[in-house]
Design a protein around this motif. Structure first.
Motif, mmCIF file in Angstrom:
data_model
loop_
_atom_site.group_PDB
_atom_site.id
_atom_site.type_symbol
_atom_site.label_atom_id
_atom_site.label_comp_id
_atom_site.label_asym_id
_atom_site.label_seq_id
_atom_site.Cartn_x
_atom_site.Cartn_y
_atom_site.Cartn_z
ATOM 1 N N SER A 113 0.994 -1.231 -0.234
ATOM 2 C CA SER A 113 0.290 0.012 0.228
ATOM 3 C C SER A 113 0.930 1.173 0.067
ATOM 4 N N ALA A 114 0.157 2.050 -0.980
ATOM 5 C CA ALA A 114 0.958 3.006 -0.890
ATOM 6 C C ALA A 114 1.247 4.469 0.484
ATOM 7 N N ASP A 115 0.272 4.137 1.250
ATOM 8 C CA ASP A 115 0.075 4.516 2.515
ATOM 9 C C ASP A 115 0.975 4.216 3.303
ATOM 10 N N THR A 116 1.995 2.585 3.653
ATOM 11 C CA THR A 116 2.652 2.170 4.048
ATOM 12 C C THR A 116 4.228 2.482 4.482
ATOM 13 N N GLU A 117 4.725 2.688 4.825
ATOM 14 C CA GLU A 117 6.654 3.223 4.897
ATOM 15 C C GLU A 117 7.073 2.751 3.887
ATOM 16 N N MET A 118 8.212 3.436 3.428
ATOM 17 C CA MET A 118 9.036 2.056 2.301
ATOM 18 C C MET A 118 9.372 1.412 2.714
ATOM 19 N N GLY A 119 10.164 1.297 3.920
ATOM 20 C CA GLY A 119 11.002 0.499 4.280
ATOM 21 C C GLY A 119 9.816 -1.193 4.806
ATOM 22 N N GLN A 120 8.369 -0.343 5.333
ATOM 23 C CA GLN A 120 8.003 -1.791 5.531
ATOM 24 C C GLN A 120 7.041 -1.732 3.848
ATOM 25 N N ARG A 121 7.049 -1.712 3.033
ATOM 26 C CA ARG A 121 6.607 -1.711 2.171
ATOM 27 C C ARG A 121 7.770 -2.872 1.292
ATOM 28 N N LEU A 122 9.187 -2.650 0.940
ATOM 29 C CA LEU A 122 10.106 -3.287 1.122
ATOM 30 C C LEU A 122 10.000 -4.937 2.090
ATOM 31 N N CYS A 123 9.859 -4.095 2.769
ATOM 32 C CA CYS A 123 10.038 -5.948 4.003
ATOM 33 C C CYS A 123 8.810 -6.652 3.634
#
Length: 163
Positions: free
Chosen positions: A45-55
């Protein structure tokens, strides 16, 4: 001989995947049966912090690899659209490459034009022509959805033609 190929269409918001099995006939070198193992997408989700998206991509890709046990991974090469989206895709692609390295998986890369050429015979084919070719080659009644999953299958099929 059976070979499992995982095709990946990298993206940060949506990473498309398609897995196929290629079975070579023991009696004919040129006869190969290709069937679908699985296809789908990994979403962030675009609402999620970038690092968490990559995780999320990293963790879900590891789970997918563990589940499918591919022999080979095929990846669509990075294609430049707009600079901002290219950077995001490059970050997601880095996560993909790390996961593959951790699993010691061999991979091949194809440009969008190479995939289109392999499936349609025309390097500038449009998306619908590629999707129709995927459905035809895999003997599917419908075009796989979402589009990113169909793209993952297209990448896997392209790799299968080189076996």
């Amino acid at each position: 001989m059976e070979k499992r190929i995982l095709g990946l269409d990298p993206g940060l918001a949506i990473l498309g995947f398609g897995a196929i099995t290629c079975t070579k006939s023991p009696t004919s070198i040129q006869e190969t049966t290709v069937s679908v193992l699985d296809f789908g997408v990994i979403k962030t989700s675009a609402d999620t912090e970038m690092g968490q998206r990559l995780c999320t991509l990293f963790d879900d890709l590891h789970t997918l690899i563990d589940h499918l046990q591919p022999d080979l991974v095929a990846i669509e090469k990075l294609f430049f659209y707009r600079m901002s989206s290219t950077i995001l895709v490059a970050q997601a692609r880095g996560v993909v490459m790390l996961a593959l390295a951790q699993h010691h998986l061999p991979y091949v890369e194809f440009t969008p034009a190479q995939i289109k050429q392999a499936l349609t015979g025309y390097g500038n084919a449009d998306k619908s022509e590629v999707q129709e070719a995927v459905a035809r080659e895999l003997d599917l009644e419908d075009i796989p959805k979402p589009d990113d999953a169909a793209d993952g299958l297209a990448v896997a099929l392209t790799a299968s033609y080189q076996l």
